[in-house]
Design a protein around this motif. Structure first.
Motif, PDB file in Angstrom:
ATOM      1  N   ALA A  46       0.826  -1.215   0.000  1.00 30.43           N
ATOM      2  CA  ALA A  46       0.000   0.000   0.000  1.00 30.43           C
ATOM      3  C   ALA A  46       0.856   1.259   0.000  1.00 30.43           C
ATOM      4  CB  ALA A  46      -0.913  -0.004   1.223  1.00 30.43           C
ATOM      5  N   TYR A  60       0.981   4.012  -2.812  1.00 30.34           N
ATOM      6  CA  TYR A  60      -0.018   5.067  -2.996  1.00 30.34           C
ATOM      7  C   TYR A  60       0.381   6.371  -2.304  1.00 30.34           C
ATOM      8  CZ  TYR A  60      -3.098   1.310  -4.610  1.00 30.34           C
ATOM      9  OH  TYR A  60      -3.638   0.250  -5.297  1.00 30.34           O
ATOM     10  N   GLU A 119      -6.629   0.323  -7.441  1.00 28.76           N
ATOM     11  CA  GLU A 119      -5.417   0.029  -8.200  1.00 28.76           C
ATOM     12  C   GLU A 119      -5.100   1.091  -9.246  1.00 28.76           C
ATOM     13  OE1 GLU A 119      -7.016  -3.914  -6.698  1.00 28.76           O
ATOM     14  OE2 GLU A 119      -7.862  -2.070  -7.552  1.00 28.76           O
ATOM     15  N   ARG A 139      -0.666  -5.827  -4.036  1.00 26.58           N
ATOM     16  CA  ARG A 139      -0.389  -4.717  -3.110  1.00 26.58           C
ATOM     17  C   ARG A 139      -1.099  -4.999  -1.792  1.00 26.58           C
ATOM     18  NH1 ARG A 139      -1.598   0.222  -7.426  1.00 26.58           N
ATOM     19  NH2 ARG A 139       0.388   0.075  -8.570  1.00 26.58           N
ATOM     20  N   ALA A 188      -2.361  -4.622   2.106  1.00 29.47           N
ATOM     21  CA  ALA A 188      -2.668  -3.726   3.221  1.00 29.47           C
ATOM     22  C   ALA A 188      -1.775  -4.141   4.394  1.00 29.47           C
ATOM     23  CB  ALA A 188      -4.151  -3.825   3.567  1.00 29.47           C
ATOM     24  N   ASN A 229      -5.089  -5.164  -5.219  1.00 32.61           N
ATOM     25  CA  ASN A 229      -4.977  -4.918  -3.784  1.00 32.61           C
ATOM     26  C   ASN A 229      -5.395  -6.172  -3.028  1.00 32.61           C
ATOM     27  OD1 ASN A 229      -4.266  -2.185  -4.058  1.00 32.61           O
ATOM     28  ND2 ASN A 229      -6.405  -1.510  -4.009  1.00 32.61           N
ATOM     29  N   SER A 268      -6.670  -7.017   0.665  1.00 31.75           N
ATOM     30  CA  SER A 268      -7.116  -6.350   1.886  1.00 31.75           C
ATOM     31  C   SER A 268      -8.461  -6.925   2.302  1.00 31.75           C
ATOM     32  CB  SER A 268      -7.279  -4.845   1.629  1.00 31.75           C
ATOM     33  OG  SER A 268      -8.419  -4.613   0.804  1.00 31.75           O
ATOM     34  N   LEU A 298      -7.579  -0.222   1.524  1.00 30.02           N
ATOM     35  CA  LEU A 298      -7.441  -0.652   0.134  1.00 30.02           C
ATOM     36  C   LEU A 298      -8.727  -1.303  -0.342  1.00 30.02           C
ATOM     37  CD1 LEU A 298      -3.853  -2.241  -0.012  1.00 30.02           C
ATOM     38  CD2 LEU A 298      -4.540   0.145  -0.312  1.00 30.02           C
ATOM     39  N   ASN A 339     -10.645  -3.931  -2.376  1.00 30.72           N
ATOM     40  CA  ASN A 339     -10.277  -5.264  -2.851  1.00 30.72           C
ATOM     41  C   ASN A 339     -11.244  -5.818  -3.906  1.00 30.72           C
ATOM     42  OD1 ASN A 339     -12.529  -5.976  -1.365  1.00 30.72           O
ATOM     43  ND2 ASN A 339     -11.431  -7.111   0.219  1.00 30.72           N
TER      44      ASN A 339
END
Length: 304
Positions: free
Chosen positions: A120, A123, A133, A169, A171, A236, A238, A277, A279
């Motif tokens: 994360a 970002y 994303e 990515r 969390a 992502n 998460s 994030l 998902n």
């Protein structure tokens, strides 16, 4: 039997990913230099272990040549934000140069797919919450930048050489085997203090929020994204829920029987206030879904 190579395979997340592949009867190879990994995480399991620093191209090539993994789960990394600020070059060597070694060998030995662990942190300060994303990436640290640069190298290797990938990515990952030392997650730090009946300190007012995802859900995402017919995507990972650090503390206090109150200290400079994030892309494009709510994950973790 298909083979998977997990770099950082003796680490916190890597060892859980290894467990997931073993559960599904894969041949598991773990490469780890044991700087932050712990051999106890994989001892006694049917895992072929190589004590290798992935910056060592010669040893790494020998591994690829002999084992020819079908999938590579690339978790080995320098993961400390503060260390990345103190030693930018080391961060780049571990997170960019070593990744290029891996990509070159994936290309040379026709690896089916590489699954890359990102963060994360790419970002930076989110332009919206939850982060999606497609949102702008503006990392605040060398660590975040090296991970984002790694993502771009992977995409370039896909375009130029046909290396298939999935970028994940994460969390805030928490769960068993996470060390409370170094750049640890707040859950493991709180857990360590709870078990020792030590004092717990919360930075700032504690109302900053984070998205916590249980390590078993992360290992599931790695397994699914490697083995399902998904390629050249960024997701992502998460639960797409957030909780304040103060509420997190009170929840862990309730489940553990810890009786002390937390102390507050000065907020960290540059700390992101709210992070979550989205998902939905992962949910829509794969069979993955989070199996643990934060309450379920914390109960299981605190029981260990």
């Amino acid at each position: 039997m298909k083979k998977v190579l997990i770099t950082g395979g003796a680490g916190f997340i890597g060892s859980h990913v290894a467990d997931r592949f073993l559960l599904n009867n894969y041949e598991v190879i773990a490469a780890d230099n044991l700087v932050t990994g712990n051999i106890d995480n994989i001892n006694g399991k049917n895992i072929k272990f190589f004590n290798i620093d992935i910056r060592d191209r010669e040893k790494l090539e020998e591994l690829f040549k002999n084992e020819k993994p079908d999938y590579v789960i690339h978790l080995a990394a320098q993961v400390s934000v503060s260390s990345s600020v103190e030693d930018v070059l080391y961060d780049a060597e571990e997170n960019i140069t070593a990744l290029i070694n891996i990509l070159e060998l994936c290309k040379k030995y026709n690896t089916e797919k590489i699954v890359f662990s990102s963060t994360a942190a790419v970002y930076g300060i989110p332009e919206e919450v939850p982060s999606r994303e497609a949102n702008k990436t503006a990392p605040l640290s060398p660590y975040g930048l090296s991970k984002l640069t790694g993502e771009e190298y992977i995409k370039m290797y896909s375009r130029l050489f046909g290396v298939n990938y999935v970028i994940l990515r994460y969390a805030n990952v928490y769960g068993p085997r996470q060390s409370a030392h170094g750049e640890a997650g707040v859950v493991s730090i709180f857990n360590d203090k709870i078990k020792a009946n030590g004092d717990i300190f919360i930075e700032g007012d504690g109302l900053q929020t984070r998205d916590f995802v249980y390590v078993k859900d992360v290992s599931g995402a790695n397994y699914i994204c490697a083995t399902e017919d998904i390629k050249n995507e960024t997701f992502n990972v998460s639960t797409n829920t957030d909780i304040s650090i103060l509420k997190l503390f009170n929840t862990m206090k309730k489940y553990s029987g810890y009786e002390k109150d937390a102390f507050h200290k000065e907020a960290r400079k540059g700390d992101i206030r709210n992070s979550r994030l989205d998902n939905n892309k992962l949910l829509k494009n794969t069979s993955w879904k989070p199996e643990y709510t934060l309450d379920q994950g914390l109960k299981e973790y605190l029981d260990k």
